[in-house]
Design an enzyme around this catalytic site. Structure first.
Site: not given
Ligand SMILES: [Zn+2]
Length: 196
Positions: A81, A46, A48, A151, A8, A106
């Site tokens: 984020h 990351d 999202h 993470c 990340d 992810k």
């Molecule tokens: Zn996140």
């Protein structure tokens, strides 16, 4: 074979980002320096959707860093984020990603967060990184990235549970909360993870 996992290292976790990790930018030159020592590098991202339920903004009356129950899992609510398709989700231009062989994204399922690069937080689904490492004859992983107690620690714990020989390179990580990182580091060492 040994591989490096860059966890990340994305704009939103750097000083320019929405969920900046203190001194997070300092990991970039360090990681660029050591990347040449590895014949195989994986990176996690990351990633999202806008409606992700780890975002405080998706729960009325809630503020970032409050904790809620999300489908039976304790969930810290974060500022928005690493929304897919935004600059915050991208790797910084200063990070040398030329030699990254595979990227594992992810956190796409809006109902479950995913700190680890291997599984979501409920361990309901794998990202595929474990199987890819096995295919590449990787038995040992070095881990760097952001944030150390979140993470990075979750990825290191799962790697150890999955049977990899794991080293967390402390110089290559920074944490939101240094004390929390130290607690996680003790736990990881108890599971056989080397912290160097
Ligand atoms: Zn996140």
């Amino acid at each position: 074979m040994k591989a490096l996992i860059m966890v990340d290292i994305q704009n939103d976790f750097l000083s320019v980002g929405n969920l900046a990790v203190p001194e997070g930018d300092a990991v970039i030159p360090m990681v660029n320096n050591i990347a040449d020592d590895y014949s195989l590098i994986a990176a996690t991202q990351d990633w999202h959707p806008p409606g992700h339920l780890s975002f405080a903004s998706n729960h009325s009356g809630r503020d970032p860093f409050e904790t809620i129950d999300l489908d039976g899992l304790e969930q810290i609510l974060w500022p928005d984020h690493c929304q897919w398709g935004t600059r915050g989700a991208e790797f910084p231009e200063s990070l040398d990603t030329d030699r990254v062989a595979a990227i594992f994204r992810k956190g796409m399922d809006p109902r479950v967060d995913s700190y680890s690069g291997f599984y979501d937080n409920g361990r309901r689904h794998k990202t595929g990184m474990d199987a890819w490492f096995r295919e590449m004859d990787v038995d040992s992983v070095d881990i760097v990235g952001l944030a150390g107690e979140v993470c990075v620690a979750y990825t290191a714990r799962d790697a150890a549970d999955l049977g990899f020989d794991v080293t967390l390179i402390e110089d290559g990580t920074r944490s939101l909360d240094r004390k929390e990182f130290e607690r996680e580091a003790d736990d990881l060492e108890g599971r056989g993870v080397k912290i160097v």
